[in-house]
Design a protein around this motif. Structure first.
Motif, PDB file in Angstrom:
ATOM      1  N   GLU A 118       0.661  -1.150  -0.086  1.00 13.19           N
ATOM      2  CA  GLU A 118      -0.070  -0.047   0.041  1.00 13.19           C
ATOM      3  C   GLU A 118       0.793   1.335  -0.015  1.00 13.19           C
ATOM      4  O   GLU A 118       0.389   2.288  -0.515  1.00 13.19           O
ATOM      5  CB  GLU A 118      -0.995  -0.253   1.227  1.00 13.19           C
ATOM      6  N   ILE A 122       0.801   4.319  -2.899  1.00 18.46           N
ATOM      7  CA  ILE A 122       0.698   5.746  -2.382  1.00 18.46           C
ATOM      8  C   ILE A 122       1.868   6.607  -2.902  1.00 18.46           C
ATOM      9  O   ILE A 122       1.771   7.657  -3.360  1.00 18.46           O
ATOM     10  CB  ILE A 122       0.731   5.763  -0.853  1.00 18.46           C
ATOM     11  N   GLU A 123       3.016   6.027  -2.995  1.00 17.57           N
ATOM     12  CA  GLU A 123       4.357   6.665  -3.364  1.00 17.57           C
ATOM     13  C   GLU A 123       4.374   6.804  -5.087  1.00 17.57           C
ATOM     14  O   GLU A 123       5.252   7.186  -5.750  1.00 17.57           O
ATOM     15  CB  GLU A 123       5.493   5.888  -3.124  1.00 17.57           C
TER      16      GLU A 123
END
Length: 183
Positions: A118, A122-123
Motif C-alpha cells: 500500500e 501511495i508513492e
C-alpha cells in the motif's frame, strides 16, 4: 542466549524443506518473475532483515536489467510475536512510475507485506508485485491480499532459516526448519 542453548534448540528443529528444494523453488520464482518483469526494468525492494537471504539467492537468477533498493518495516524486531508496524527505513529511490518487486522471506499473516504494498502504491508505483520464499498455511491471513510469487508452502509452525529467525538467530540456515516449542 548462550551458544550451547542455541545449538541445542537447533538440534531439536525439524527440517521441513531442505536446501536443495529451496534452490529449486528460487529457480521457479525467477522464471515466473522473469516472464512478468524482464522487459520493465523493475525496482526491486528487499525487505530487511529477513528478505536479504531470499534476495541474495533470487537476484542472481534474474538475468535482466533491474535496480535494487531496500526498506525496513517490522512488526517483530527480535520478538517472537508481531506488534505495531514500524518503519525503520524507506526506499531511497523514487517509486513514481516504477514497476516494483518486493522480496521478503515469509508470508505469514500478511499485515506487514500488505502495508508495504500500500505504501508503494501511495508513492506512485506503476505496479507492485511481491515475491516470498515461504507461505505459511493457516487461516489468519489479512483479507484480500496474496503475494504474487511464492517459493514453497509450509505448515503453521515457528520457522527459521532462509531469512526467518528466532530472536535474531538462525536466519542463515539453508532450508526451512520448524523449531520445537520455544521459550
Amino acid at each position: 542466549m548462550q551458544a550451547a542453548e542455541l545449538n541445542a534448540l537447533r538440534a531439536r528443529a525439524e527440517c521441513l524443506v531442505d536446501g536443495a528444494s529451496m534452490e529449486a523453488a528460487y529457480d521457479r520464482l525467477a522464471e515466473s518473475i522473469r516472464s512478468d518483469l524482464a522487459d520493465r526494468i523493475p525496482l526491486v525492494l528487499v525487505v530487511m532483515t529477513g528478505g536479504v537471504i531470499a534476495a541474495g539467492k533470487l537476484l542472481p537468477r534474474l538475468d535482466f536489467p533491474l535496480e535494487i533498493d531496500y526498506l525496513h518495516a517490522t512488526r517483530y524486531g527480535e520478538a517472537t510475536r508481531g506488534g505495531e508496524l514500524r518503519w525503520l527505513a524507506r526506499p531511497r529511490h523514487s517509486l513514481a512510475g516504477r514497476h516494483v518487486l518486493i522480496i521478503d522471506d515469509i508470508f505469514d499473516e500478511g499485515v506487514t507485506l500488505k502495508a508495504i504494498v500500500e505504501a508503494c502504491r501511495i508513492e506512485g508505483a506503476a505496479s507492485v508485485r511481491c515475491a516470498v520464499a515461504v507461505d505459511k498455511r493457516h487461516g489468519r491471513k489479512v483479507e484480500g491480499f496474496l503475494p504474487d510469487y511464492v517459493g514453497v508452502e509450509v505448515p503453521d509452525r515457528f520457522l527459521v532459516g532462509e531469512g526467518m529467525d528466532y530472536r535474531g538467530y538462525f536466519r542463515n540456515l539453508n532450508g526451512i526448519h520448524a523449531l520445537p516449542d520455544t521459550p
